[in-house]
Design an enzyme around this catalytic site. Structure first.
Site, PDB file in Angstrom:
ATOM      1  N   HIS A  37       0.847  -1.206   0.000  1.00  0.00           N
ATOM      2  CA  HIS A  37       0.000   0.000   0.000  1.00  0.00           C
ATOM      3  C   HIS A  37       0.882   1.256   0.000  1.00  0.00           C
ATOM      4  O   HIS A  37       0.592   2.228  -0.677  1.00  0.00           O
ATOM      5  CB  HIS A  37      -0.863   0.062   1.268  1.00  0.00           C
ATOM      6  CG  HIS A  37      -1.938  -0.969   1.353  1.00  0.00           C
ATOM      7  ND1 HIS A  37      -1.997  -1.909   2.350  1.00  0.00           N
ATOM      8  CD2 HIS A  37      -3.018  -1.201   0.573  1.00  0.00           C
ATOM      9  CE1 HIS A  37      -3.060  -2.664   2.203  1.00  0.00           C
ATOM     10  NE2 HIS A  37      -3.707  -2.265   1.116  1.00  0.00           N
ATOM     11  N   GLN A 153      -9.367  -7.032 -10.671  1.00  0.00           N
ATOM     12  CA  GLN A 153      -9.962  -5.811 -10.119  1.00  0.00           C
ATOM     13  C   GLN A 153      -9.524  -4.589 -10.928  1.00  0.00           C
ATOM     14  O   GLN A 153     -10.331  -3.727 -11.282  1.00  0.00           O
ATOM     15  CB  GLN A 153      -9.531  -5.674  -8.658  1.00  0.00           C
ATOM     16  CG  GLN A 153      -9.800  -4.328  -8.045  1.00  0.00           C
ATOM     17  CD  GLN A 153      -9.559  -4.311  -6.552  1.00  0.00           C
ATOM     18  OE1 GLN A 153     -10.371  -4.829  -5.795  1.00  0.00           O
ATOM     19  NE2 GLN A 153      -8.459  -3.730  -6.105  1.00  0.00           N
ATOM     20  N   SER A 186      -2.688  -8.170   2.780  1.00  0.00           N
ATOM     21  CA  SER A 186      -3.163  -8.071   4.172  1.00  0.00           C
ATOM     22  C   SER A 186      -3.491  -9.458   4.710  1.00  0.00           C
ATOM     23  O   SER A 186      -3.397  -9.707   5.911  1.00  0.00           O
ATOM     24  CB  SER A 186      -4.420  -7.212   4.243  1.00  0.00           C
ATOM     25  OG  SER A 186      -4.149  -5.935   3.733  1.00  0.00           O
TER      26      SER A 186
END
Ligand code: PAF
Length: 283
Positions: A37, A153, A186
């Site tokens: 991130h 995505q 994550s």
């Protein structure tokens, strides 16, 4: 770092930035931030004058049997990490701020939202497309940055932006890996030490596929069979899918003639991990 929780306040902030001629980058996340991130955030800083990181665990993209309740959350840690990155805004809305009573609209990207992960995660891409459309309308960024680990995505979002005329540049950021090759996610937090070791079979199997293509193999089924065999050497792993497909349409390829996507989803124990690589045939 300004933490904004209300949709109206977020929109107002963006309006002021735009009026003053500043370029805004958005990095959408579900929090529990990690190095991958932070790479997106740093990329955003290079591309814009202001960076907004949204942090919202989107209930609409989890199927009922998935890990919405258990999804790791640590607001304090996320805030500290973003403060250190010196970014401008963390947009952290509550679920009823994003989906107030009466909410009923869904965005669906039909074809791209059918392949790879879609049959295994019913409603997932509608949930992603819906929340991303809302974030785009609320934050009004000039550029938005997404990781290529979630390749499908990214393609869904690129299509959505074209189809619905969002005037936003979409940037895909290369997969960020641990030094041993595991794609950072994550969900890696769920892995026991033994599973963490087993999870290396994802990147190793992709390397096997890549190696075959480098040596001239072009048959999709031969490549995916070898990739599967590599994963099946690992007793803690079970394959959900392995697909060699067109990198734009995501349709399965029998034969690769130009750069193609090798994508897979594998369960290591109870944890579902995904990874992918673009393979380029010889010549
Ligand atoms: O990739 C993610 O973390 C999420 O799917 C996203 C893009 C933030 C939408 O909720």
């Amino acid at each position: 770092l300004q933490v904004i929780e209300r949709v109206q306040d977020m929109s107002r902030w963006s309006e002021v930035q735009r009026r003053d001629g500043r370029r805004i980058a958005l990095v959408p996340t579900m929090g529990f931030l990690h190095e991958a991130h932070l790479c997106l955030v740093r990329d955003g800083k290079k591309r814009a004058d202001r960076v907004v990181v949204s942090l919202f665990v989107n209930p609409k993209q989890f199927a009922p049997n998935e890990d919405f309740a258990a999804y790791p959350r640590d607001f304090g840690r996320d805030r500290g990490l973003l403060e250190r990155e010196n970014i401008d805004v963390m947009f952290h809305p509550a679920a009823d701020e994003m989906y107030p009573a009466g909410f009923q609209t869904q965005i669906s990207v039909d074809k791209l939202g059918c392949f790879l992960c879609a049959p295994h995660r019913p409603g997932h891409f509608q949930g992603v497309a819906t929340v991303i459309s809302k974030l785009f309308n609320i934050v009004r960024p000039h550029v938005a940055i997404f990781g290529e680990k979630d390749y499908q995505q990214l393609q869904v979002i690129r299509r959505l932006v074209r189809d619905l005329n969002f005037d936003i540049e979409i940037v895909g950021h290369p997969i960020v890996r641990e030094t041993d090759g595991l794609a950072i996610s994550s969900r890696n937090i769920y892995l026991s030490p033994e599973e963490r070791q087993a999870a290396l079979c994802l990147s190793k199997s992709l390397s096997r596929g890549e190696c075959m293509v480098r040596r001239g193999e072009t048959r999709g089924d031969v490549i995916t069979t070898a990739v599967r065999a590599e994963i099946e050497k690992e007793p803690l792993a079970s394959v959900e899918y392995i697909t060699l497909c067109d990198s734009a349409t995501l349709e399965t390829l029998e034969e690769i003639r130009e750069a193609a996507l090798l994508a897979l989803a594998v369960r290591i124990g109870k944890t579902r991990l995904i990874d992918n690589r673009i393979l380029k045939p010889l010549g």
